[in-house]
Design a protein around this motif. Structure first.
Motif, PDB file in Angstrom:
ATOM      1  N   GLY A 206       0.808  -1.223   0.000  1.00  0.00           N
ATOM      2  CA  GLY A 206       0.000   0.000   0.000  1.00  0.00           C
ATOM      3  C   GLY A 206       0.838   1.268   0.000  1.00  0.00           C
ATOM      4  N   GLY A 207       1.984   1.221  -0.661  1.00  0.00           N
ATOM      5  CA  GLY A 207       2.811   2.421  -0.782  1.00  0.00           C
ATOM      6  C   GLY A 207       3.726   2.686   0.403  1.00  0.00           C
ATOM      7  N   CYS A 208       3.647   1.850   1.422  1.00  0.00           N
ATOM      8  CA  CYS A 208       4.477   2.081   2.624  1.00  0.00           C
ATOM      9  C   CYS A 208       5.412   0.894   2.875  1.00  0.00           C
ATOM     10  N   ILE A 209       6.486   1.148   3.600  1.00  0.00           N
ATOM     11  CA  ILE A 209       7.365   0.052   4.008  1.00  0.00           C
ATOM     12  C   ILE A 209       6.694  -0.646   5.182  1.00  0.00           C
ATOM     13  N   HIS A 210       6.199  -1.836   4.914  1.00  0.00           N
ATOM     14  CA  HIS A 210       5.423  -2.556   5.922  1.00  0.00           C
ATOM     15  C   HIS A 210       6.353  -3.299   6.877  1.00  0.00           C
TER      16      HIS A 210
END
Ligand code: ATP
Length: 237
Positions: A206-210
């Motif tokens: 989702g566009g973030c570093i999970h």
């Protein structure tokens, strides 16, 4: 000692048409190793690579190298999933970046010969580069990126269209590049490849570093259910 690193992303964000496609991302990269970026389709891997390389317009936050952007850019190279070959000979594809940097042809020729040998294309040096196979093109694209001795190399799914043998040859070149001290950051869909190459890895969701960790912990002991599912081959959105 290079002062290109660290690379710092602070709340880096990319929005397009009202949608956030990346970020906010906070990340610090030091000058060693081979970082692999994995994540589902559309998660933002390419966007993150482009932000690091400075070719994606930020909607918020900052991307900072240890030196000014123009000098930092000269020390970077980028390899795409489908390399664009110049309609010239294989050798001329390698001469081209050296000529752009102002190097005389006589000085460039031994370097070109050396790289042709490293990628095993001496025999095709006069061939039109657009006639090479997919694997040969990608090796030539890698040599063209490395011939100016960048300190950091970004790659976006470079083996996506290659068969097993071409992938193995490409990986061998990449590992030699890493071992010679070039910093590598690479996105891949291929988890086997990620495990073979990574010194550390980032999971983008989702566009973030999970999640991020050094290898092999990243692959063996994922800390979030989403990464665990992704590594099992489940569909993660
Ligand atoms: N210029 C743009 N305008 C609008 N949306 C965009 C733009 N560029 C990318 N996107 C969207 O942003 C999201 C992230 O794209 P990105 O290419 O970074 O993902 P990715 O993880 O590399 O995907 P893939 O694995 O399929 O290559 C996707 O949903 C994509 O459709």
């Amino acid at each position: 000692m290079s002062n290109l690193f660290p690379l710092r992303l602070c709340d880096a964000q990319v929005r397009r048409r009202g949608k956030t496609i990346l970020g906010p991302v906070n990340l610090e990269l030091d000058g060693q190793g081979l970082t692999i970026i994995v994540g589902p389709n559309g998660a933002g891997k390419t966007s993150l690579l482009r932000v690091m390389h400075g070719v994606e317009r930020l909607s918020g936050g900052t991307v900072q190298w240890g030196m000014n952007d123009d000098h930092a850019r000269e020390r970077q190279a980028y390899v795409f999933q489908s390399p664009i070959m110049l309609r010239r000979s294989v050798a001329d594809n390698l001469h081209y970046p050296l000529r752009l940097s102002g190097m005389a042809r006589g000085e460039a020729s031994p370097l070109v010969a050396d790289w042709l040998a490293r990628i095993g294309l001496q025999g095709q040096r006069q061939m039109q580069a657009t006639r090479l196979s997919g694997g040969e093109r990608q090796k030539l694209a890698l040599a063209r990126a490395l011939i100016r001795q960048p300190e950091v190399l970004f790659l976006d799914e470079p083996c996506a269209n290659l068969d097993g043998r071409a992938t193995r040859e490409f990986e061998t070149l990449l590992l030699a590049t890493r071992d010679s001290g070039t910093r590598i950051v690479m996105a891949t869909h291929d988890l086997g490849q990620a495990k073979r190459l990574a010194t550390d890895a980032l999971f983008i969701l989702g566009g973030c570093i999970h999640e991020s960790a050094a290898a092999p912990a990243f692959f063996e002991t994922p800390q979030t259910p989403e990464l665990a599912s992704f590594l099992r081959g489940d569909i993660v959105e």
